[in-house]
Design a protein around this motif. Structure first.
Motif, PDB file in Angstrom:
ATOM      1  N   ARG A 181       0.829  -1.209   0.000  1.00  0.00           N
ATOM      2  CA  ARG A 181       0.000   0.000   0.000  1.00  0.00           C
ATOM      3  C   ARG A 181       0.861   1.255   0.000  1.00  0.00           C
ATOM      4  NH1 ARG A 181      -1.714   3.621   3.408  1.00  0.00           N
ATOM      5  NH2 ARG A 181      -0.582   2.660   5.147  1.00  0.00           N
ATOM      6  N   ILE A 182       1.933   1.251   0.810  1.00  0.00           N
ATOM      7  CA  ILE A 182       2.810   2.426   0.867  1.00  0.00           C
ATOM      8  C   ILE A 182       3.489   2.644  -0.479  1.00  0.00           C
ATOM      9  CG2 ILE A 182       4.895   3.344   1.947  1.00  0.00           C
ATOM     10  CD1 ILE A 182       4.044   1.870   4.521  1.00  0.00           C
ATOM     11  N   ALA A 183       3.964   1.541  -1.096  1.00  0.00           N
ATOM     12  CA  ALA A 183       4.617   1.664  -2.409  1.00  0.00           C
ATOM     13  C   ALA A 183       3.635   2.183  -3.454  1.00  0.00           C
ATOM     14  CB  ALA A 183       5.193   0.321  -2.830  1.00  0.00           C
ATOM     15  N   SER A 184       2.378   1.714  -3.398  1.00  0.00           N
ATOM     16  CA  SER A 184       1.377   2.175  -4.362  1.00  0.00           C
ATOM     17  C   SER A 184       1.111   3.668  -4.175  1.00  0.00           C
ATOM     18  CB  SER A 184       0.084   1.380  -4.186  1.00  0.00           C
ATOM     19  OG  SER A 184       0.311  -0.005  -4.408  1.00  0.00           O
ATOM     20  N   GLU A 185       0.998   4.112  -2.899  1.00  0.00           N
ATOM     21  CA  GLU A 185       0.783   5.538  -2.654  1.00  0.00           C
ATOM     22  C   GLU A 185       1.959   6.370  -3.142  1.00  0.00           C
ATOM     23  OE1 GLU A 185       0.025   5.808   1.483  1.00  0.00           O
ATOM     24  OE2 GLU A 185      -2.046   5.041   1.360  1.00  0.00           O
ATOM     25  N   ALA A 186       3.202   5.848  -2.942  1.00  0.00           N
ATOM     26  CA  ALA A 186       4.377   6.576  -3.421  1.00  0.00           C
ATOM     27  C   ALA A 186       4.378   6.679  -4.937  1.00  0.00           C
ATOM     28  CB  ALA A 186       5.646   5.892  -2.923  1.00  0.00           C
ATOM     29  N   LEU A 187       3.984   5.616  -5.613  1.00  0.00           N
ATOM     30  CA  LEU A 187       3.912   5.662  -7.076  1.00  0.00           C
ATOM     31  C   LEU A 187       2.870   6.660  -7.554  1.00  0.00           C
ATOM     32  CD1 LEU A 187       4.198   1.869  -7.980  1.00  0.00           C
ATOM     33  CD2 LEU A 187       5.898   3.645  -8.382  1.00  0.00           C
ATOM     34  N   VAL A 188       1.716   6.681  -6.848  1.00  0.00           N
ATOM     35  CA  VAL A 188       0.683   7.643  -7.229  1.00  0.00           C
ATOM     36  C   VAL A 188       1.172   9.070  -7.006  1.00  0.00           C
ATOM     37  CG1 VAL A 188      -1.635   8.451  -6.658  1.00  0.00           C
ATOM     38  CG2 VAL A 188      -1.183   6.005  -6.837  1.00  0.00           C
ATOM     39  N   ALA A 189       1.904   9.307  -5.894  1.00  0.00           N
ATOM     40  CA  ALA A 189       2.400  10.645  -5.609  1.00  0.00           C
ATOM     41  C   ALA A 189       3.423  11.115  -6.636  1.00  0.00           C
ATOM     42  CB  ALA A 189       3.002  10.676  -4.208  1.00  0.00           C
ATOM     43  N   SER A 190       4.221  10.186  -7.140  1.00  0.00           N
ATOM     44  CA  SER A 190       5.252  10.538  -8.129  1.00  0.00           C
ATOM     45  C   SER A 190       4.779  10.253  -9.559  1.00  0.00           C
ATOM     46  CB  SER A 190       6.541   9.769  -7.836  1.00  0.00           C
ATOM     47  OG  SER A 190       6.311   8.378  -7.877  1.00  0.00           O
ATOM     48  N   ARG A 191       3.485  10.332  -9.786  1.00  0.00           N
ATOM     49  CA  ARG A 191       2.947  10.021 -11.102  1.00  0.00           C
ATOM     50  C   ARG A 191       3.449  10.980 -12.160  1.00  0.00           C
ATOM     51  NH1 ARG A 191      -3.396  10.404 -11.322  1.00  0.00           N
ATOM     52  NH2 ARG A 191      -2.783  12.532 -10.701  1.00  0.00           N
ATOM     53  N   ASP A 192       3.532  12.311 -11.800  1.00  0.00           N
ATOM     54  CA  ASP A 192       4.004  13.282 -12.784  1.00  0.00           C
ATOM     55  C   ASP A 192       5.453  13.008 -13.175  1.00  0.00           C
ATOM     56  OD1 ASP A 192       1.533  14.446 -12.640  1.00  0.00           O
ATOM     57  OD2 ASP A 192       2.136  15.920 -11.108  1.00  0.00           O
ATOM     58  N   ASP A 193       6.289  12.694 -12.179  1.00  0.00           N
ATOM     59  CA  ASP A 193       7.690  12.384 -12.485  1.00  0.00           C
ATOM     60  C   ASP A 193       7.793  11.147 -13.368  1.00  0.00           C
ATOM     61  OD1 ASP A 193       8.416  14.533 -10.937  1.00  0.00           O
ATOM     62  OD2 ASP A 193       8.706  13.323  -9.123  1.00  0.00           O
ATOM     63  N   LEU A 194       6.961  10.160 -13.076  1.00  0.00           N
ATOM     64  CA  LEU A 194       6.987   8.939 -13.885  1.00  0.00           C
ATOM     65  C   LEU A 194       6.545   9.229 -15.320  1.00  0.00           C
ATOM     66  CD1 LEU A 194       5.507   6.311 -11.398  1.00  0.00           C
ATOM     67  CD2 LEU A 194       7.873   6.509 -12.169  1.00  0.00           C
ATOM     68  N   LEU A 195       5.529  10.106 -15.467  1.00  0.00           N
ATOM     69  CA  LEU A 195       5.087  10.442 -16.820  1.00  0.00           C
ATOM     70  C   LEU A 195       6.191  11.170 -17.583  1.00  0.00           C
ATOM     71  CD1 LEU A 195       1.406  11.571 -16.107  1.00  0.00           C
ATOM     72  CD2 LEU A 195       2.175   9.447 -17.180  1.00  0.00           C
TER      73      LEU A 195
END
Length: 312
Positions: A181-195
């Motif tokens: 869950r924590i990793a998923s939230e971190a991925l969602v938070a860094s979505r712009d960087d990932l894009l």
């Protein structure tokens, strides 16, 4: 009088029912007595739970006889021998198979004969010495014989499941789910960087494709240059080598044929070395005498000055 009449009627019907029952029993006994029987022993090498004396014997589902006796095989008590009698008009052949089938939902079992091709010989069923027919293991008998093993494995499976679902393992699973869950939230938070990173990867892929196209074009041009420029030169060199090859072969042949003469000639040239050196010295002296003669002809001829050798 009326109650007595009722009793007479009831007694009459009772006597009639008993007489009918006796007549049916006599007819059934006569019918059974008229039937000719053949006797066989069916051998089982597995438990025969549910099979009992008096159970029916079937042939392709049709009742043809009964089980008369059940005994253990004297040579091996783990095997069972069932004495059966069947209607003699039913042919039991050499390739006829026997096995157990379930008679009803209560678990009662019957013996059933199947198969038997017409060209196979008939086995006579003698009462004094009944022939043995080995039964084939059926699915039901295998299931019953393996039920204990299946229950043991099921118990082991349940024990393993209980161990898997112990408190420690449940805590570990809960921790894994929390980390997920924590990793998923971190991925969602860094979505712009990932894009943005994916966009950079996309751009790098486009540039890589363009570079690959340029390299392919350069390779094509290099191949064309090699085909147009280098290949004719190689062909000319190959032609020249093929032209010179006979001359080289001729020289090799001449060297092989005149090897001894060449060796002797080279030896003679080596011996001319000292003679040539002496001739060179003589020419030097003659050259000096000539110069003196030019400078002082009379003195030289009269011998006033002796000829001197000059060496360089």
């Amino acid at each position: 009088m009326e109650p007595r009449a009722h009793h007479v009627v009831i007694g009459f019907f009772t006597l009639a029912a008993v007489a009918a029952a006796l007549l049916f029993a006599l007819w059934l006994g006569k019918s059974s007595g008229d039937t000719e029987w053949a006797w066989y022993r069916v051998g089982f090498d597995h438990p025969v739970g549910g099979l009992a004396e008096g159970n029916p014997v079937l042939y392709s589902g049709v009742n043809i006889g009964t089980v008369e006796d059940l005994t253990l095989a004297p040579e091996n008590p783990a095997h069972v021998r069932a004495l059966v009698r069947v209607d003699k008009s039913v042919p039991i052949r050499k390739n006829t198979k026997a096995g157990l089938v379930m008679a009803n939902i209560t678990g009662s079992m019957s013996i059933q004969f199947t198969g038997g091709s017409p060209d196979s010989p008939i086995i006579p069923g003698d009462r004094s010495n009944p022939p043995l027919i080995q039964a084939q293991p059926s699915t039901i008998s295998n299931l019953l014989s393996n039920s204990e093993t299946l229950l043991t494995k099921a118990d082991q499976l349940l024990a393993s499941a209980n161990n898997l679902l112990s408190e420690d393992n449940l805590d570990n699973v809960a921790g894994i789910l929390e980390n997920t869950r924590i990793a998923s939230e971190a991925l969602v938070a860094s979505r712009d960087d990932l894009l943005a990173l994916m966009a950079q990867f996309d751009s790098a892929g486009v540039r890589t494709e363009e570079a690959a196209i340029k390299v392919s074009a350069a390779a094509d041009r290099a191949s064309a240059v090699l085909d147009d420029g280098v290949e004719p030169v190689l062909i000319s060199l190959n032609t020249a080598i093929q032209t010179l090859q006979p001359t080289l072969d001729r020289l090799n042949q001449l060297s092989a044929d005149n090897g001894q003469a060449l060796d002797q000639g080279l030896q003679g040239i080596g011996e001319l070395g000292p003679t040539l050196r002496e001739l060179r010295g003589t020419l030097r002296n003659l050259n000096s005498f000539t110069r003196k003669l030019e400078q002082d002809t009379f003195g030289t001829l009269l011998g006033e000055d002796s000829i001197k050798e000059y060496r360089e």
